[in-house]
Design a protein around this motif. Sequence first.
Motif: not given
Length: 104
Positions: A46-60
Amino acid sequence: MEQPVYYWDPVIAPSGLAFYDGRLFPAWKGSILVGGLRGMLVDRLSLKDGKVVAEEPLLTDLHQRIRDVRVGPDGAVYVLTDTAGMVITETAPATSALLRLTPK
């Protein structure tokens, strides 16, 4: 030379990258979807103002390398898995697949 905007430690061996701009997953709009060969996941950033603010791993839970990630014109996320070069076990069968992700 500039520092990366985002990196993984340990490395996930990124493969395939897509910007999500579809309608099927409204909460994902503007996210980056990154496949991971070594990480065996799709990582939603997830991005906000060009920076990554959250990470969600999927399909692990697939326990398969992710070769590519694309967003279709229908808004579905298409994921290509790969088991080449892996140690095959009961939890990681020798199958590769093209997956179409849609909301429940």
